[in-house]
Design a protein around this motif. Structure first.
Motif, PDB file in Angstrom:
ATOM      1  N   ASP A  59       0.688  -1.092  -0.091  1.00  0.00           N
ATOM      2  CA  ASP A  59      -0.104  -0.002   0.189  1.00  0.00           C
ATOM      3  C   ASP A  59       1.049   0.979  -0.152  1.00  0.00           C
ATOM      4  N   CYS A  60       0.129   2.633  -0.458  1.00  0.00           N
ATOM      5  CA  CYS A  60       1.580   3.493  -0.858  1.00  0.00           C
ATOM      6  C   CYS A  60       1.904   4.145   0.093  1.00  0.00           C
ATOM      7  N   LEU A  61       1.080   3.904   1.870  1.00  0.00           N
ATOM      8  CA  LEU A  61       1.070   4.933   2.930  1.00  0.00           C
ATOM      9  C   LEU A  61       2.413   3.643   2.906  1.00  0.00           C
ATOM     10  N   ASN A  62       2.470   3.040   3.609  1.00  0.00           N
ATOM     11  CA  ASN A  62       3.210   2.039   4.349  1.00  0.00           C
ATOM     12  C   ASN A  62       4.590   1.907   2.854  1.00  0.00           C
ATOM     13  N   ILE A  63       4.562   1.608   2.075  1.00  0.00           N
ATOM     14  CA  ILE A  63       5.608   2.066   0.931  1.00  0.00           C
ATOM     15  C   ILE A  63       6.002   3.778   1.245  1.00  0.00           C
ATOM     16  N   PHE A  64       5.572   4.662   1.482  1.00  0.00           N
ATOM     17  CA  PHE A  64       6.687   6.539   1.523  1.00  0.00           C
ATOM     18  C   PHE A  64       6.480   6.163   2.726  1.00  0.00           C
ATOM     19  N   ILE A  65       6.462   5.617   3.445  1.00  0.00           N
ATOM     20  CA  ILE A  65       6.798   5.497   4.961  1.00  0.00           C
ATOM     21  C   ILE A  65       8.584   4.985   5.139  1.00  0.00           C
ATOM     22  N   GLY A  66       8.333   3.758   4.105  1.00  0.00           N
ATOM     23  CA  GLY A  66       9.744   3.292   4.223  1.00  0.00           C
ATOM     24  C   GLY A  66      10.567   3.856   3.366  1.00  0.00           C
ATOM     25  N   MET A  67      10.048   5.062   2.448  1.00  0.00           N
ATOM     26  CA  MET A  67      11.425   5.305   1.425  1.00  0.00           C
ATOM     27  C   MET A  67      10.798   6.733   2.733  1.00  0.00           C
ATOM     28  N   PHE A  68      10.341   7.243   2.908  1.00  0.00           N
ATOM     29  CA  PHE A  68      11.059   8.573   3.634  1.00  0.00           C
ATOM     30  C   PHE A  68      11.991   8.276   5.040  1.00  0.00           C
ATOM     31  N   ILE A  69      11.381   6.583   5.688  1.00  0.00           N
ATOM     32  CA  ILE A  69      12.471   6.682   6.468  1.00  0.00           C
ATOM     33  C   ILE A  69      14.426   5.866   5.511  1.00  0.00           C
ATOM     34  N   GLY A  70      13.873   5.501   4.546  1.00  0.00           N
ATOM     35  CA  GLY A  70      15.656   5.340   3.987  1.00  0.00           C
ATOM     36  C   GLY A  70      15.602   6.794   3.213  1.00  0.00           C
ATOM     37  N   LEU A  71      15.284   7.643   3.098  1.00  0.00           N
ATOM     38  CA  LEU A  71      15.283   9.015   2.054  1.00  0.00           C
ATOM     39  C   LEU A  71      16.528  10.287   3.987  1.00  0.00           C
ATOM     40  N   VAL A  72      15.620   9.907   4.810  1.00  0.00           N
ATOM     41  CA  VAL A  72      16.702  10.231   5.946  1.00  0.00           C
ATOM     42  C   VAL A  72      17.912  10.059   6.214  1.00  0.00           C
ATOM     43  N   VAL A  73      18.571   8.246   6.210  1.00  0.00           N
ATOM     44  CA  VAL A  73      18.414   7.897   6.264  1.00  0.00           C
ATOM     45  C   VAL A  73      20.088   8.061   5.249  1.00  0.00           C
ATOM     46  N   ILE A  74      19.545   8.229   4.006  1.00  0.00           N
ATOM     47  CA  ILE A  74      20.540   8.417   2.856  1.00  0.00           C
ATOM     48  C   ILE A  74      20.598  10.453   3.541  1.00  0.00           C
ATOM     49  N   TYR A  75      20.632  11.327   3.659  1.00  0.00           N
ATOM     50  CA  TYR A  75      20.789  12.585   4.947  1.00  0.00           C
ATOM     51  C   TYR A  75      21.736  12.374   5.213  1.00  0.00           C
ATOM     52  N   ILE A  76      21.046  11.050   6.563  1.00  0.00           N
ATOM     53  CA  ILE A  76      22.461  11.321   8.009  1.00  0.00           C
ATOM     54  C   ILE A  76      23.405  10.923   7.323  1.00  0.00           C
ATOM     55  N   LEU A  77      23.870   9.594   6.381  1.00  0.00           N
ATOM     56  CA  LEU A  77      24.939   9.076   6.252  1.00  0.00           C
ATOM     57  C   LEU A  77      25.857  10.275   5.239  1.00  0.00           C
ATOM     58  N   GLY A  78      24.710  10.587   4.284  1.00  0.00           N
ATOM     59  CA  GLY A  78      26.033  12.190   3.680  1.00  0.00           C
ATOM     60  C   GLY A  78      25.903  12.806   3.478  1.00  0.00           C
ATOM     61  N   MET A  79      25.237  13.586   5.162  1.00  0.00           N
ATOM     62  CA  MET A  79      25.822  15.182   5.086  1.00  0.00           C
ATOM     63  C   MET A  79      26.886  14.478   6.367  1.00  0.00           C
ATOM     64  N   PHE A  80      27.032  13.454   7.306  1.00  0.00           N
ATOM     65  CA  PHE A  80      28.038  13.173   8.451  1.00  0.00           C
ATOM     66  C   PHE A  80      29.300  13.317   7.252  1.00  0.00           C
ATOM     67  N   GLN A  81      29.261  12.189   6.357  1.00  0.00           N
ATOM     68  CA  GLN A  81      30.456  12.371   5.199  1.00  0.00           C
ATOM     69  C   GLN A  81      31.053  13.416   4.819  1.00  0.00           C
ATOM     70  N   LEU A  82      30.090  14.558   4.069  1.00  0.00           N
ATOM     71  CA  LEU A  82      30.097  15.910   3.718  1.00  0.00           C
ATOM     72  C   LEU A  82      30.567  16.451   4.914  1.00  0.00           C
ATOM     73  N   LYS A  83      30.338  16.337   6.422  1.00  0.00           N
ATOM     74  CA  LYS A  83      30.996  17.532   7.176  1.00  0.00           C
ATOM     75  C   LYS A  83      31.941  16.900   7.281  1.00  0.00           C
ATOM     76  N   PHE A  84      32.968  16.517   7.262  1.00  0.00           N
ATOM     77  CA  PHE A  84      33.809  15.686   7.765  1.00  0.00           C
ATOM     78  C   PHE A  84      34.949  15.928   6.455  1.00  0.00           C
ATOM     79  N   ILE A  85      34.962  15.104   4.931  1.00  0.00           N
ATOM     80  CA  ILE A  85      35.761  15.900   4.385  1.00  0.00           C
ATOM     81  C   ILE A  85      35.877  16.906   3.704  1.00  0.00           C
ATOM     82  N   LEU A  86      34.495  17.678   3.887  1.00  0.00           N
ATOM     83  CA  LEU A  86      35.026  19.272   3.713  1.00  0.00           C
ATOM     84  C   LEU A  86      35.172  19.928   4.959  1.00  0.00           C
ATOM     85  N   ASN A  87      35.074  19.439   6.423  1.00  0.00           N
ATOM     86  CA  ASN A  87      35.718  20.112   7.341  1.00  0.00           C
ATOM     87  C   ASN A  87      35.036  21.295   7.955  1.00  0.00           C
TER      88      ASN A  87
END
Length: 174
Positions: free
Chosen positions: A104-132
């Motif tokens: 169902d669309c709602l469960n899929i959206f929730i999963g995609m949203f959590i996945g997006l948050v994970v992408i943002y968190i890992l991406g932001m941390f590496q961006l922060k550390f590599i570019l200081n």
């Protein structure tokens, strides 16, 4: 793994490669449609094969195949400023796959949203550390400009995935 599963996994690795080329090269993080492909891979293929498709995408790119945004390839991309976003793709697809079992669309959206948050968190941390950068600066250049568009992309993706899953013979793997 059945031949059909192998083909689908390969297809989604290829789709991610294609969607990464639909980009606006802003610096240091380009605007791409990869999120759409990652979300769809997890939702349609399930957690195991969705994540595998993204691992294959990363392996191709790390070996120098120009599958990353801007037709770039090489291991240096994965350890560079934007590598955290890419490295999070298999995990995001896996998380999305967990939520897509009900089709169902709602469960899929929730999963995609959590996945997006994970992408943002890992991406932001590496961006922060590599570019200081500070956390607020990393957020302002690595998350904030993309947030609204990415939520729109996963909203569209969740609808597409729910329709594909309801009308196809694709069985989501455990």
């Amino acid at each position: 793994m059945k031949t059909k599963d192998l083909i689908l996994v390969s297809l989604f690795a290829a789709i991610t490669s294609i969607f990464s080329q639909i980009s606006i090269p802003i610096q240091p993080v380009p605007f791409t449609f990869q999120i759409l492909a990652v979300a769809l891979s997890g939702a349609i293929l399930g957690k195991k094969y969705g994540a595998l498709s993204q691992v294959i995408y990363l392996l191709l790119g790390s070996f120098g195949v120009p599958v990353f945004a801007g037709f770039k390839g090489g291991f240096n991309i994965l350890i560079g400023p934007t590598g955290g976003y890419l490295i999070a793709f298999p995990l995001a697809a896996y998380i999305t796959g967990i939520f897509s079992k009900k089709k169902d669309c709602l469960n899929i959206f929730i999963g995609m949203f959590i996945g997006l948050v994970v992408i943002y968190i890992l991406g932001m941390f590496q961006l922060k550390f590599i570019l200081n950068l500070s956390y607020s600066k990393a957020f302002s250049i690595g998350v904030a400009p993309f947030l609204v568009f990415d939520i729109i992309k996963i909203f569209i993706s969740s609808f597409i995935a729910s329709q594909v899953l309801k009308k196809s013979r694709i069985k989501i793997q455990a």
